[in-house]
Design an enzyme around this catalytic site. Sequence first.
Site, mmCIF file in Angstrom:
data_model
loop_
_atom_site.group_PDB
_atom_site.id
_atom_site.type_symbol
_atom_site.label_atom_id
_atom_site.label_comp_id
_atom_site.label_asym_id
_atom_site.label_seq_id
_atom_site.Cartn_x
_atom_site.Cartn_y
_atom_site.Cartn_z
ATOM 1 N N HIS A 86 -7.226 1.875 -3.701
ATOM 2 C CA HIS A 86 -6.752 1.839 -2.311
ATOM 3 C C HIS A 86 -7.329 0.608 -1.609
ATOM 4 O O HIS A 86 -7.963 0.700 -0.560
ATOM 5 C CB HIS A 86 -7.157 3.122 -1.572
ATOM 6 C CG HIS A 86 -6.513 4.351 -2.129
ATOM 7 N ND1 HIS A 86 -6.757 5.616 -1.648
ATOM 8 C CD2 HIS A 86 -5.608 4.509 -3.128
ATOM 9 C CE1 HIS A 86 -6.041 6.499 -2.331
ATOM 10 N NE2 HIS A 86 -5.350 5.848 -3.236
HETATM 11 P P1 FAD Z 1 2.066 -3.700 -2.969
HETATM 12 O O1 FAD Z 1 2.831 -2.444 -3.056
HETATM 13 O O2 FAD Z 1 1.170 -4.051 -4.103
HETATM 14 O O3 FAD Z 1 3.136 -4.855 -2.730
HETATM 15 C C1 FAD Z 1 2.843 -6.214 -2.851
HETATM 16 C C2 FAD Z 1 3.997 -6.873 -3.598
HETATM 17 O O4 FAD Z 1 3.892 -8.273 -3.436
HETATM 18 C C3 FAD Z 1 3.961 -6.594 -5.093
HETATM 19 O O5 FAD Z 1 5.218 -6.109 -5.505
HETATM 20 C C4 FAD Z 1 3.621 -7.955 -5.701
HETATM 21 O O6 FAD Z 1 4.205 -8.158 -6.971
HETATM 22 C C5 FAD Z 1 4.186 -8.912 -4.663
HETATM 23 N N1 FAD Z 1 3.525 -10.224 -4.605
HETATM 24 C C6 FAD Z 1 2.197 -10.486 -4.552
HETATM 25 N N2 FAD Z 1 1.974 -11.808 -4.523
HETATM 26 C C7 FAD Z 1 3.205 -12.406 -4.545
HETATM 27 C C8 FAD Z 1 3.637 -13.765 -4.545
HETATM 28 N N3 FAD Z 1 2.771 -14.790 -4.517
HETATM 29 N N4 FAD Z 1 4.980 -14.028 -4.603
HETATM 30 C C9 FAD Z 1 5.891 -13.011 -4.633
HETATM 31 N N5 FAD Z 1 5.520 -11.703 -4.650
HETATM 32 C C10 FAD Z 1 4.191 -11.399 -4.598
HETATM 33 N N6 FAD Z 1 -1.480 5.565 -3.162
HETATM 34 C C11 FAD Z 1 -1.044 6.803 -2.847
HETATM 35 O O7 FAD Z 1 -0.732 7.078 -1.682
HETATM 36 N N7 FAD Z 1 -0.973 7.780 -3.801
HETATM 37 C C12 FAD Z 1 -1.341 7.571 -5.094
HETATM 38 O O8 FAD Z 1 -1.229 8.485 -5.923
HETATM 39 C C13 FAD Z 1 -1.833 6.277 -5.439
HETATM 40 N N8 FAD Z 1 -2.263 6.010 -6.702
HETATM 41 C C14 FAD Z 1 -2.510 4.707 -7.059
HETATM 42 C C15 FAD Z 1 -2.698 4.398 -8.415
HETATM 43 C C16 FAD Z 1 -2.755 3.053 -8.806
HETATM 44 C C17 FAD Z 1 -2.950 2.722 -10.258
HETATM 45 C C18 FAD Z 1 -2.619 2.005 -7.840
HETATM 46 C C19 FAD Z 1 -2.644 0.544 -8.251
HETATM 47 C C20 FAD Z 1 -2.477 2.324 -6.492
HETATM 48 C C21 FAD Z 1 -2.416 3.660 -6.096
HETATM 49 N N9 FAD Z 1 -2.211 4.005 -4.768
HETATM 50 C C22 FAD Z 1 -1.838 5.271 -4.430
HETATM 51 C C23 FAD Z 1 -2.303 2.981 -3.697
HETATM 52 C C24 FAD Z 1 -0.949 2.452 -3.230
HETATM 53 O O9 FAD Z 1 -0.018 2.446 -4.286
HETATM 54 C C25 FAD Z 1 -1.149 1.043 -2.656
HETATM 55 O O10 FAD Z 1 -2.121 1.105 -1.638
HETATM 56 C C26 FAD Z 1 0.137 0.466 -2.080
HETATM 57 O O11 FAD Z 1 1.163 0.519 -3.030
HETATM 58 C C27 FAD Z 1 -0.077 -0.959 -1.581
HETATM 59 O O12 FAD Z 1 1.067 -1.363 -0.852
HETATM 60 P P2 FAD Z 1 1.249 -2.862 -0.336
HETATM 61 O O13 FAD Z 1 2.609 -2.953 0.261
HETATM 62 O O14 FAD Z 1 0.088 -3.224 0.513
HETATM 63 O O15 FAD Z 1 1.161 -3.758 -1.655
#
Ligand code: FAD
Length: 529
Positions: free
Chosen positions: A469
């Site tokens: 997280h």
């Molecule tokens: P992300 O969803 O990571 O989105 C960022 C996106 O940007 C990605 O698709 C990435 O590829 C893209 N990106 C990055 N840099 C670039 C670039 N330079 N150019 C183009 N694209 C780029 N949360 C829950 O609520 N329940 C759970 O059960 C849970 N389990 C988890 C288990 C795991 C293994 C993980 C990794 C996370 C878990 N989480 C869970 C946490 C939750 O999934 C994350 O906090 C959330 O998905 C993050 O969202 P975000 O939009 O901030 O980033």
Amino acid sequence: MPTPKYSFIQEATSAPEVSFYDYIVIGGGTAGCPLAATLSTRDAKVLVLERGGSPYTNTTKIRMENFISTLTDDSPNSISQSFISEDRVPGNRARVLGGGTVINGGFYSRAETLFLKEAGIDEALANESYEWVEKKIVYKPRAFQWQTAVRNGLLEVGVLPDNGFTFAHLNGTKTSGTLFDKNGNRHTAADLLEYANPTMIKVYLHAVVHKITFTTKDGQRPKADGVIFYDANGGRHIAYSKHESNNRSEIILSAGAIGSPQLLMLSGIGPAARLRSLGIKVVLDQPMVGREMADKPSNGLLIPYPTHIPLSLITVVGINKTSNYFESFNGFDLSDLSGSGGAQPQSSNPSQEAMANSTTNQAFLVQTIFGPISKGYLELQNTNVSDNPKLRFNYFQAAVDLRRCVSGMQTIINVVNSDSLSRLRFRNMTTQDLINMTVNRAANLRPRNPNATTSLEQYCIDTVMTFWHYHGGCQIRKVVDRDYKVLGLDQLRVIDASTFSFSPGTNPQATIMMLGRSMGRRILQSRRR
Ligand code: FAD
């Protein structure tokens, strides 16, 4: 699982060299997909640039039973990019359309209302946005044997009341939502693109953004005006936001807690001295970019059992009055995740016998904490956007985090000894045997101190793992304002987990998708004015 056929999702190799959009969303992840889908529903052209591929290419890989094997796939095209933080704790970040929702545990639970105040989100808008997400991709889980036992164990030891099934963040024990349907198929934030207007949106895959560009006219604040990205063949493209003719166009960074601060720095927004030392031209000296990085620490007990119990990911959570969160999963072979810390205390014979029995007859009962209070940092190691930056979370640096961990571990020990769990696990294994075994097998590379099996403080420090997280690095009031606009610049926002000062709810994905939808609606409203 029926795979949506989106005509607007294409490989970046098909992108023109130069293009123009009203909104450019960097990162098609948990926040980026609902945000872009919402923005496309009015008169604006929207571009999403995602560095990974489609989650629909191999849907078997993202089924519930493949949760661990997908995480441990370390090949260059894996949808999970692994890293090891300076704390010597391995972690994973998504590299796929849908972001973290494609590789995560699927557990879906809303945030505490405190978060909405912090994040500046109106409660009615938040509720509408949560429902918009839930209608499309969230399921009521079926009753898994192990999850039911954990729920009963938590209730037995006093994590009360029994809140039944609810998405709400409430003290006590509850079952909440999941992204997995009754057949174990995963639904993801990419499915929220079904809400998009297909004529107004374009999503490019394998589009790695290297840099945001700025216009800097004398005496004026720098204005974000374009994005340089590369396709899978190494072809260079630039997409401009159309703000020369329309002052409402914007670039929105949704690359996640690790990707967003990294890309800001690579674009010249960050601590000036460090950027200059890497040869990056400074657009804005902003020392808070990459600061206050945090990850919820997770500690728990491995619990082997003698007979097969159907596999489950988290569907039950306990929340006690000191804001410990208790969750569990079972039926996975965790050996590939296991760490190899330094001097290891010897494991006891009962645990070796138990694990020889079967590598999947085991559960992990884990607790994490509100916050956390301990914070670290993110720094560039080089100028390659595809490399992980340097990360340190400083787990348990704040004494209150450690105290919470110790009290949570005491509750875990009680749950393991509850009637509900005692019925399922090996009778001849004491909780001390489980502690010994977990010290040996916890998934980190930290040294093991000899007293890790006798002191819960040391146990917490030595066996800490990520809860994935991650948040911080572009926090509200420090890097962005309460409209998520980057301070000191124009036409650039950050909308994702990097803006949080604490991780919302027991698990953040519900709130990150809600944030994407809510901010999409707010941006459209301001466009109309
Ligand atoms: P992300 O969803 O990571 O989105 C960022 C996106 O940007 C990605 O698709 C990435 O590829 C893209 N990106 C990055 N840099 C670039 C670039 N330079 N150019 C183009 N694209 C780029 N949360 C829950 O609520 N329940 C759970 O059960 C849970 N389990 C988890 C288990 C795991 C293994 C993980 C990794 C996370 C878990 N989480 C869970 C946490 C939750 O999934 C994350 O906090 C959330 O998905 C993050 O969202 P975000 O939009 O901030 O980033």
